[in-house]
Design an enzyme around this catalytic site. Structure first.
Site, PDB file in Angstrom:
ATOM      1  N   HIS A  69       0.900  -1.378  -0.108  1.00 57.55           N
ATOM      2  CA  HIS A  69       0.078   0.098  -0.077  1.00 57.55           C
ATOM      3  C   HIS A  69       1.000   1.373  -0.040  1.00 57.55           C
ATOM      4  CE1 HIS A  69      -3.101   2.595   2.232  1.00 57.55           C
ATOM      5  NE2 HIS A  69      -3.614   2.363   1.106  1.00 57.55           N
ATOM      6  N   HIS A 117      -1.578  11.871  -1.877  1.00 55.01           N
ATOM      7  CA  HIS A 117      -2.573  11.330  -1.229  1.00 55.01           C
ATOM      8  C   HIS A 117      -3.640  12.418  -0.827  1.00 55.01           C
ATOM      9  CE1 HIS A 117      -5.250   9.608   1.946  1.00 55.01           C
ATOM     10  NE2 HIS A 117      -5.275   8.393   1.237  1.00 55.01           N
TER      11      HIS A 117
END
Ligand code: G3P
Ligand code: MG
Length: 248
Positions: free
Chosen positions: A10, A52
């Site tokens: 991830h 992000h």
């Protein structure tokens, strides 16, 4: 059938390195991972970069918005210092740089399209167009060597489908919504990506019986990984690449 790896690092290197950086991709490799998920956002001048959060303050210091900063300036920003001194000087990479790194090292990519608010369609279109260019040498039938797009933003994925239908798509949902079948159909998606915390055996069976791939985020214990895999989940991403091996 799910043609991609089962365990995916991830944000590059999970919690072992600063997320969404080239150092994170290297970290995943060092832990034996050849499959990665990362987040892609547009700069002000429309260049896809790995990021992000739409605002600065967490992985990049300061105030302001990614969408108001040109790529050349983002590329100078330190995206490693927040994590530890060891990563000082690690910068915000462009998507193109990361694709090149991953392709050189044989790393498969789940590219999460993460638009800043208000530019969902543009982000989907631009990322898809660039991806089509970067993978023009890969046959559309060779899906193992193509990335898989995902996004929580339906309009972004729809725009990606229109711009590069040959790049497969998975629709991301925190909780699986009641309209998931229609959504996946409209996107011509190959997979449903969802938060494992809201998944149960019945829902997993419904998705699998409908013929879709099923991907979970973000699974950080071996017990939970075993459980969801026993429900038919095809793949998951993890922050704990030190705990859950790539060949789990
Ligand atoms: O793509 C799965 C996962 O990355 C979605 O959540 O917030 O970590 O990007 P987030
Ligand atoms: Mg993500």
């Amino acid at each position: 059938m799910w043609p991609y790896p089962k365990v995916i690092a991830h944000r590059g290197g999970g919690t072992l390195s600063p997320e969404n950086t080239l150092a994170a991709m290297q970290c995943g490799l060092d832990y034996g991972f050849s499959a990665v998920e990362f987040d892609v956002m547009l700069s002000k001048d429309g260049i896809p970069v790995l990021m992000h959060d739409p605002e600065f303050g967490r992985t990049v210091s300061g105030k302001g918005l990614v969408a108001e900063c040109d790529a050349v300036d983002l590329q100078k920003m330190d995206a490693g210092r927040w994590f530890s001194d060891k990563f000082i000087g690690e910068t915000v990479p462009t998507y193109e740089e990361v694709v090149r790194f991953c392709r050189v090292h044989g790393i498969w990519m789940n590219v999460e399209i993460k638009p800043s608010p208000g530019v969902e369609q543009e982000t989907g279109r631009v990322v898809a167009e660039l991806t089509a260019k970067l993978f023009a040498d890969v046959s559309v039938t060779d899906v193992q060597h193509l990335p898989l797009f995902s996004s929580f933003e339906f309009p972004a994925l729809l725009a990606a489908k229109q711009a590069a239908p040959q790049i497969p798509r998975g629709f991301l949902m925190d909780e699986i919504n009641p309209d998931w079948r229609a959504d996946l159909q409209e996107l011509s998606a190959v997979a449903l990506h969802t938060n494992h915390k809201h998944l149960n055996l019945d829902l997993a069976r419904q998705v699998k019986d409908a013929g879709y791939g099923l991907f979970c985020y973000t699974v950080n214990t071996t017990e939970r990984a075993k459980e969801i895999l026993s429900w038919g989940v095809d793949a998951f991403c993890t922050d704990r690449i030190d705990l859950i091996p790539a060949d789990f």
